[in-house]
Design an enzyme around this catalytic site. Structure first.
Site, short mmCIF file in Angstrom:
data_model
loop_
_atom_site.label_atom_id
_atom_site.label_comp_id
_atom_site.label_asym_id
_atom_site.label_seq_id
_atom_site.Cartn_x
_atom_site.Cartn_y
_atom_site.Cartn_z
N ARG A 1 53.73 47.00 -53.46
CA ARG A 1 54.45 45.74 -53.32
C ARG A 1 55.40 45.77 -52.13
NH1 ARG A 1 57.37 46.59 -57.96
NH2 ARG A 1 56.15 48.49 -58.34
N PHE B 1 59.33 47.92 -64.11
CA PHE B 1 58.80 47.91 -62.74
C PHE B 1 59.32 46.66 -62.04
CE2 PHE B 1 55.94 50.78 -64.88
CZ PHE B 1 55.79 51.78 -63.93
N CYS B 2 59.81 46.85 -60.84
CA CYS B 2 60.57 45.77 -60.20
C CYS B 2 60.41 45.82 -58.69
CB CYS B 2 62.07 45.89 -60.52
SG CYS B 2 62.44 46.27 -62.24
N THR B 3 60.85 44.74 -58.05
CA THR B 3 61.05 44.70 -56.61
C THR B 3 62.44 44.13 -56.35
OG1 THR B 3 58.70 44.33 -56.18
CG2 THR B 3 60.25 43.77 -54.41
N ASN C 1 59.46 50.77 -56.77
CA ASN C 1 59.63 51.84 -57.77
C ASN C 1 59.24 53.19 -57.21
OD1 ASN C 1 58.60 49.21 -59.53
ND2 ASN C 1 60.37 50.26 -60.40
#
Length: 456
Positions: free
Chosen positions: A399, A224-226, A386
């Site tokens: 986010r 999980f990322c930004t 995501n």
């Protein structure tokens, strides 16, 4: 960060305007310095020259540790504290009988007090983030041997325990039963150099190749990322990312920055976890940058294993392969969009020229969507977490909205490495699962920087 607590430009402009208007008998300087101290504003090369430009040459403190600077010369900061008069008192004047000179000296003293306080605030400690170990991996060495120098920096027992924990908690039991019996054949299913590198790592750690493959699958499954790609008002491209993952306690200890060396030069670089031969974050100097964010597609393990056995690329292997092969932004986008992979993903790409920014939404077989920068139309940044950008993220994991608000508050004319790091530090963009933050720009490859986020 060099200016992690620096006031915004409007605040600075208000501050400087107030300084200009301050009279010797007033208390505006003291009024301003109190909130500065409370907020621990940090003094930078932006602040110091602007304050100094407000001090007439005849008001530059004289005496120990300081010297007058003639008009027209470049100003410099006098040594402190010897060049600073005591707080609340005017600098010594050779014309004691002149009221005008005393008032001017008092005003100069107040300005220098403010400068001293700003510089004192600069000593405030930076957020407790740490740079990861920087390693060189030689692409000129045999694949089985190129990671061995890196392994010497780590405790093998800790690494084996970490591998066992990640596999046990992340990989479904039925996947173990599929992969481990065919471990001997896996070497022939995987493309080089990944097969050779993984084999060498497994041998050095004393684990099976099957476990090495399972570990790499585990890292592929839940990243999980930004990611943010942005263009400033001068056409410079900036790219930043947070990588969020479980096992922060383990991964923060094995996160490394890697420079892949070929013919004694950096061919490309990236950030990864030791034992993981792919890259979720990387840069090809003077060409392009890439980050990858997981895209949930359902039945991940079933589809990924089937695609892998069909010789599709793991998503992070395609990132590294593209960094190795693609010659420019356009060719990188084509490779990342078109080559079959084992799972759905978002690839975020930044280039070196204006408008070279793209979010690629991937299916396993090809692109589902291409979302480019459009600075002329006002879209000077793209944020990908995501979730598909044309949908609304769920309230429990939004986010995207805080990142967009922070970018709009920053403004295109203020975006740079430091302000991008700040955006990526806004909660919940930065959260308890954030392992590291990277900011990069392919046009300025020496500015590539990663922080292990221990400040969440």
């Amino acid at each position: 960060m060099g200016c992690g607590c620096l006031p915004s430009p409007p605040v600075l402009d208000c501050l400087f305007q107030t300084i200009r208007q301050t009279q010797p008998q007033g208390n505006a300087i003291q009024t301003l310095t109190a909130p500065l101290l409370l907020r621990s504003f940090r003094c930078t090369t932006l602040v110091v020259p602007r304050i100094l430009s407000l001090v007439p040459p005849d008001l530059t403190p004289r005496g120990q540790g300081a010297a007058a600077v003639p008009r027209g010369d470049r100003r410099h900061v006098p040594a402190f504290p010897l060049g600073l008069p005591p707080v609340g008192r005017a600098a010594p004047s050779t014309a004691a009988g002149s009221g005008a000179m005393r008032r001017a000296a008092a005003r100069g003293s107040q300005l220098w007090e403010l400068l001293a306080l700003l510089c004192w605030a600069a000593a405030a400690p930076a957020p407790p983030s740490a740079a990861p170990l920087l390693c060189n991996v030689s692409l000129d060495s045999p694949a089985e041997e190129r990671w061995l120098p890196v392994l010497r920096h780590f405790d093998p027992a800790f690494l084996r325990a970490a591998v066992a924990r990640v596999i046990d908690e992340r990989v479904p039991k039925w996947v173990h039963e599929v992969i481990r019996p065919i471990a001997a054949e896996l070497e022939f299913l995987m493309p080089q150099p990944f097969a050779g590198e993984m084999l060498g790592l497994c041998r050095a750690l004393g684990i099976s190749l099957g476990d090495g493959v399972l570990l790499n699958f585990a890292y592929e499954s839940t990243a999980f990322c930004t990611s943010i790609v942005a263009q400033d008002d001068k056409g410079n491209i900036y790219h930043g990312r947070n990588l969020d993952y479980d096992f922060v306690d383990i991964l923060s200890k094995i996160t490394i920055d890697v420079q892949f060396i070929k013919n004694r030069q950096i061919a490309y670089q990236g950030t990864t976890f030791l034992g993981y031969v792919g890259l979720w974050t990387g840069q090809s100097p003077h060409k392009f940058t890439i980050s990858g964010d997981e895209r949930a597609g359902g039945r991940w393990w079933e589809n990924a294993i089937a695609a892998f056995l069909n010789r599709n690329y793991p998503v992070s292997w395609l990132v590294r392969d593209t960094l190795s092969r693609a010659e420019d932004f356009q060719s990188a986008v084509l490779r990342l969009a078109g080559i079959p992979i084992i799972a759905e993903v978002y690839y975020i790409v930044g280039g070196v020229s204006p408008k070279e920014g793209m979010v690629i939404t991937r299916n396993r077989r090809g692109p589902a969507d291409l979302w480019p920068l459009d600075p002329l139309g006002g879209a000077w940044f793209r944020v990908e977490t995501n979730y598909d950008h044309w949908t609304t993220p769920p309230p429990f994991d939004d986010r995207r909205t805080p990142a967009i608000k922070a970018l709009n508050a920053t403004g295109q004319h203020n975006i740079n490495f430091d302000t991008l790091f700040k955006v990526l530090s806004v909660k919940p963009v930065l959260n308890n699962n954030t392992v590291y933050t990277t900011v990069m720009s392919a046009a300025l490859p020496d500015k590539y920087q990663t922080w292990i986020r221990t400040d969440t």
